[in-house]
Write an enzyme that holds these catalytic residues in place. Structure first.
Site, PDB file in Angstrom:
ATOM      1  N   GLY A   1      14.023  -1.359 -11.921  1.00  8.01           N
ATOM      2  CA  GLY A   1      14.772  -2.010 -10.844  1.00  8.01           C
ATOM      3  C   GLY A   1      16.049  -2.608 -11.394  1.00  8.01           C
ATOM      4  O   GLY A   1      16.579  -2.173 -12.416  1.00  8.01           O
TER       5      GLY A   1
ATOM      6  N   GLU B   1      15.232   4.809  -8.663  1.00  9.70           N
ATOM      7  CA  GLU B   1      16.055   4.601  -7.467  1.00  9.70           C
ATOM      8  C   GLU B   1      17.493   4.325  -7.911  1.00  9.70           C
ATOM      9  O   GLU B   1      18.438   4.861  -7.372  1.00  9.70           O
ATOM     10  CB  GLU B   1      15.505   3.397  -6.713  1.00  9.70           C
ATOM     11  CG  GLU B   1      16.352   2.948  -5.564  1.00  9.70           C
ATOM     12  CD  GLU B   1      15.706   1.765  -4.865  1.00  9.70           C
ATOM     13  OE1 GLU B   1      14.494   1.854  -4.583  1.00  9.70           O
ATOM     14  OE2 GLU B   1      16.397   0.772  -4.597  1.00  9.70           O
TER      15      GLU B   1
ATOM     16  N   ALA C   1      18.071  -8.694 -14.932  1.00  8.65           N
ATOM     17  CA  ALA C   1      17.939  -9.024 -16.353  1.00  8.65           C
ATOM     18  C   ALA C   1      16.656  -8.443 -16.956  1.00  8.65           C
ATOM     19  O   ALA C   1      16.644  -8.064 -18.128  1.00  8.65           O
ATOM     20  CB  ALA C   1      17.955 -10.536 -16.517  1.00  8.65           C
ATOM     21  N   ILE C   2      15.581  -8.389 -16.190  1.00 14.76           N
ATOM     22  CA  ILE C   2      14.320  -7.903 -16.779  1.00 14.76           C
ATOM     23  C   ILE C   2      14.440  -6.425 -17.174  1.00 14.76           C
ATOM     24  O   ILE C   2      14.112  -6.067 -18.314  1.00 14.76           O
ATOM     25  CB  ILE C   2      13.110  -8.189 -15.854  1.00 14.76           C
ATOM     26  CG1 ILE C   2      12.878  -9.714 -15.816  1.00 14.76           C
ATOM     27  CG2 ILE C   2      11.855  -7.457 -16.325  1.00 14.76           C
ATOM     28  CD1 ILE C   2      11.775 -10.177 -14.909  1.00 14.76           C
TER      29      ILE C   2
HETATM   30  N1  COA Z   1       9.321 -19.802  -4.672  1.00 19.30           N
HETATM   31  C1  COA Z   1      10.531 -20.348  -4.447  1.00 19.30           C
HETATM   32  N2  COA Z   1      11.686 -19.855  -4.934  1.00 19.30           N
HETATM   33  C2  COA Z   1      11.600 -18.759  -5.677  1.00 19.30           C
HETATM   34  C3  COA Z   1      10.381 -18.124  -5.956  1.00 19.30           C
HETATM   35  C4  COA Z   1       9.213 -18.697  -5.432  1.00 19.30           C
HETATM   36  N3  COA Z   1       8.038 -18.153  -5.670  1.00 19.30           N
HETATM   37  N4  COA Z   1      10.613 -17.057  -6.738  1.00 19.30           N
HETATM   38  C5  COA Z   1      11.929 -17.003  -6.934  1.00 19.30           C
HETATM   39  N5  COA Z   1      12.524 -18.040  -6.306  1.00 19.30           N
HETATM   40  C6  COA Z   1      13.946 -18.341  -6.308  1.00 19.30           C
HETATM   41  C7  COA Z   1      14.494 -18.357  -7.723  1.00 19.30           C
HETATM   42  O1  COA Z   1      14.382 -19.629  -8.328  1.00 19.30           O
HETATM   43  C8  COA Z   1      15.919 -17.931  -7.503  1.00 19.30           C
HETATM   44  O2  COA Z   1      16.651 -19.023  -6.999  1.00 19.30           O
HETATM   45  P1  COA Z   1      18.170 -19.297  -7.464  1.00 19.30           P
HETATM   46  O3  COA Z   1      18.943 -18.116  -6.943  1.00 19.30           O
HETATM   47  O4  COA Z   1      18.503 -20.574  -6.799  1.00 19.30           O
HETATM   48  O5  COA Z   1      18.120 -19.340  -8.950  1.00 19.30           O
HETATM   49  C9  COA Z   1      15.813 -16.940  -6.359  1.00 19.30           C
HETATM   50  O6  COA Z   1      14.617 -17.264  -5.663  1.00 19.30           O
HETATM   51  C10 COA Z   1      15.742 -15.490  -6.833  1.00 19.30           C
HETATM   52  O7  COA Z   1      14.703 -15.318  -7.762  1.00 19.30           O
HETATM   53  P2  COA Z   1      14.874 -14.347  -9.014  1.00 19.30           P
HETATM   54  O8  COA Z   1      13.556 -14.095  -9.578  1.00 19.30           O
HETATM   55  O9  COA Z   1      15.955 -14.866  -9.905  1.00 19.30           O
HETATM   56  O10 COA Z   1      15.420 -13.054  -8.290  1.00 19.30           O
HETATM   57  P3  COA Z   1      15.984 -11.732  -8.926  1.00 19.30           P
HETATM   58  O11 COA Z   1      17.417 -11.688  -8.651  1.00 19.30           O
HETATM   59  O12 COA Z   1      15.515 -11.531 -10.337  1.00 19.30           O
HETATM   60  O13 COA Z   1      15.286 -10.656  -8.005  1.00 19.30           O
HETATM   61  C11 COA Z   1      13.468  -9.820  -6.691  1.00 19.30           C
HETATM   62  C12 COA Z   1      13.874 -10.564  -7.954  1.00 19.30           C
HETATM   63  C13 COA Z   1      11.974  -9.731  -6.667  1.00 19.30           C
HETATM   64  C14 COA Z   1      13.973 -10.559  -5.452  1.00 19.30           C
HETATM   65  C15 COA Z   1      14.107  -8.406  -6.724  1.00 19.30           C
HETATM   66  O14 COA Z   1      13.679  -7.729  -7.863  1.00 19.30           O
HETATM   67  C16 COA Z   1      13.714  -7.615  -5.485  1.00 19.30           C
HETATM   68  O15 COA Z   1      14.337  -7.724  -4.470  1.00 19.30           O
HETATM   69  N6  COA Z   1      12.646  -6.775  -5.575  1.00 19.30           N
HETATM   70  C17 COA Z   1      12.160  -5.997  -4.460  1.00 19.30           C
HETATM   71  C18 COA Z   1      12.806  -4.649  -4.386  1.00 19.30           C
HETATM   72  C19 COA Z   1      12.477  -3.773  -5.560  1.00 19.30           C
HETATM   73  O16 COA Z   1      11.587  -4.004  -6.323  1.00 19.30           O
HETATM   74  N7  COA Z   1      13.216  -2.702  -5.699  1.00 19.30           N
HETATM   75  C20 COA Z   1      12.953  -1.787  -6.777  1.00 19.30           C
HETATM   76  C21 COA Z   1      13.897  -0.711  -6.914  1.00 19.30           C
HETATM   77  S1  COA Z   1      15.570  -1.250  -7.283  1.00 19.30           S
END
Ligand code: COA
Length: 436
Positions: free
Chosen positions: A214, A237, A217-218
């Site tokens: 995806g 994707e 950073a990870i």
């Molecule tokens: N409760 C409250 N807030 C939360 C939370 C939780 N459980 N988990 C994350 N947050 C907050 C974080 O603190 C962060 O806040 P900030 O922007 O104020 O720092 C924000 O939500 C985003 O979290 P983060 O983990 O940094 O998001 P990311 O940019 O790394 O994206 C996903 C992670 C899961 C949203 C992203 O990978 C995604 O949309 N995945 C679904 C789609 C997918 O997997 N596609 C795959 C093919 S590309």
């Protein structure tokens, strides 16, 4: 007619092209780094001329002027993937969210997603009159086939990519020649937590695996831990900068892929200028429409298919919420379940969901007894396989609810383990006697 004559006849400017848009129309807009810029700007400038125009889009990188407050009331937005520039508008009254698997989007265009006007970006035509869709293929061809009016910004700075990315000048109604740099997505260096997650994920990746990664950073941290692997492939994707170095070193060579051997396959590309230059005219890279790349049946044919995605929250049963926090839509499902399922069906396939153990500066555990009230389940407990945090790996597939809870608590942040253990003891009516 000679395509060059046709090309000249179709050259237009944005002001003329947008006259094709009628009140009540639905317009489908290009995606990610290939989001058009000139036509949306003209539409925003003339927004008072429009009423009730629905715009379907997914991630739009950079500034999307159609989402500016001055356009509210004239354009409505429907989206199945939100990002920072669309989250507020779509979560509030100016739009609505459209739950759909990404691979289903092309087949919905012209049906569940009406498409009167298609606005996309492509390269200028080659010697045979074909433009390449460049860094975003996904739902463009489906939209171009269905629209009453096709408006294409032919950008000299759009990389020319191969695969199934070609559209012919004869398919376009308005051609808008232009030259602007694509918006870039530059990732920060992985943090210590992300690097630890990357290491755990890398330990699950075997030589010859085909990877889907995806965004963010990870994935970059995972890629940086793959220096000692061999013969990796990419069927994803999307991909970003992290793959370039591994391709240059020959670690990603696709030599053991079942399909598209030797090629890196995706439906869109998003990253830095360096990445865009690398993919330009590069025969090792192929882009296909998303109903092909993300079709779980296609994905499943890759030997050792390994998907790595991220999420926001997981409950003690292993239900994964990746796109909402409560009822607030944060992003979308994208290709997560497409790849989780495809990888699970593949010979020696694996699906991995990787996340930091906490959010909000360490104040919230992402492993919770229950998902936040109102959250949508993206990957069900029946689909989930490996879950990874910086504290380790939990393999949930084939595990009972009690064992899942134990495994998840063992990879939760130590500050939150007492709260989770309390719930475990209540739920399973037993004492926690596992040393962590
Ligand atoms: N409760 C409250 N807030 C939360 C939370 C939780 N459980 N988990 C994350 N947050 C907050 C974080 O603190 C962060 O806040 P900030 O922007 O104020 O720092 C924000 O939500 C985003 O979290 P983060 O983990 O940094 O998001 P990311 O940019 O790394 O994206 C996903 C992670 C899961 C949203 C992203 O990978 C995604 O949309 N995945 C679904 C789609 C997918 O997997 N596609 C795959 C093919 S590309």
């Amino acid at each position: 007619m000679d395509w060059k004559e046709e090309y000249k006849r179709k050259i237009s400017d944005a002001e003329t092209a947008i006259k094709d848009i009628r009140d009540g129309d639905c317009l489908v807009l290009g995606h990610a780094a290939a989001v058009p810029r000139i036509v949306p700007h003209a539409m925003a400038e003339h927004c008072e001329d429009y009423n009730d125009v629905l715009i379907f889009h997914m991630t739009t990188l950079g500034d999307n002027e159609l989402l500016h407050p001055r356009c509210f009331g004239h354009f409505r937005h429907v989206s199945n993937f939100l990002s920072s520039n669309s989250r507020d508008a779509v979560n509030h009254l100016e739009g609505d969210f459209f739950p759909a698997y990404f691979h289903d989007v092309p087949s919905m265009i012209g049906d569940e997603i009406p498409c009167d006007i298609a606005v996309f970006q492509a390269t200028p035509p080659n010697e045979n009159g074909y433009c390449s869709l460049g860094v975003s293929c996904d739902y463009a061809i489906a939209s171009i086939r269905r629209a009453r009016s096709v408006i294409i910004e032919t950008n000299e700075l759009m990389p020319f990519t191969y695969g199934n990315t070609m559209i012919h000048v004869s398919q376009i109604d308005h051609i808008i020649p232009c030259a602007y740099h694509l918006p870039e997505l530059n990732s920060d260096a992985p943090s210590e937590v992300e690097q630890a997650i990357g290491k755990h994920c890398a330990s699950l990746i075997t030589d010859g695996a085909t990877l889907q990664l995806g965004i963010g950073a990870i994935p970059n941290a995972v890629l940086s831990e793959l220096a000692d692997k061999n013969d990796l492939g990419i069927h994803s994707e999307m991909f970003s900068d992290g793959v370039v170095e591994l391709m240059q070193k020959g670690i990603i060579n696709g030599s053991r892929k079942t399909m598209h051997r030797g090629k890196v396959v995706a439906t869109f590309i998003m990253g830095s200028r360096k990445l865009y230059d690398f993919v330009d005219n590069n025969p090792d890279i192929e882009l296909y429409p998303v109903d092909y790349t993300n079709d779980p049946i296609i994905i499943a044919q890759q030997y050792r298919m390994t998907s790595i995605n991220s999420c926001l929250e997981v409950d003690l049963m292993g239900q994964v919420a990746s796109e909402t926090i409560g009822i607030r839509q944060y992003s979308g499902i994208g290709g997560q379940i497409d790849f989780v399922r495809g990888a699970s069906m593949a010979r020696e396939g694996k699906s991995i969901i990787a996340m930091p153990s906490t959010a909000a500066g360490g104040t919230i555990s992402r492993i919770q007894p229950f998902l936040t009230h109102g959250s949508a389940v993206s990957t069900t407990r029946n689909d989930v396989n490996y879950l990874v945090t910086e504290y380790g790996i939990a393999r949930l597939k084939g595990r009972t609810l009690k064992h899942r809870a134990e495994d998840l608590i063992s990879i939760a942040h130590p500050n939150f383990r007492p709260m989770l253990i309390e719930e475990y003891e209540r739920r399973f009516q037993c004492k926690w006697d596992i040393s962590l």
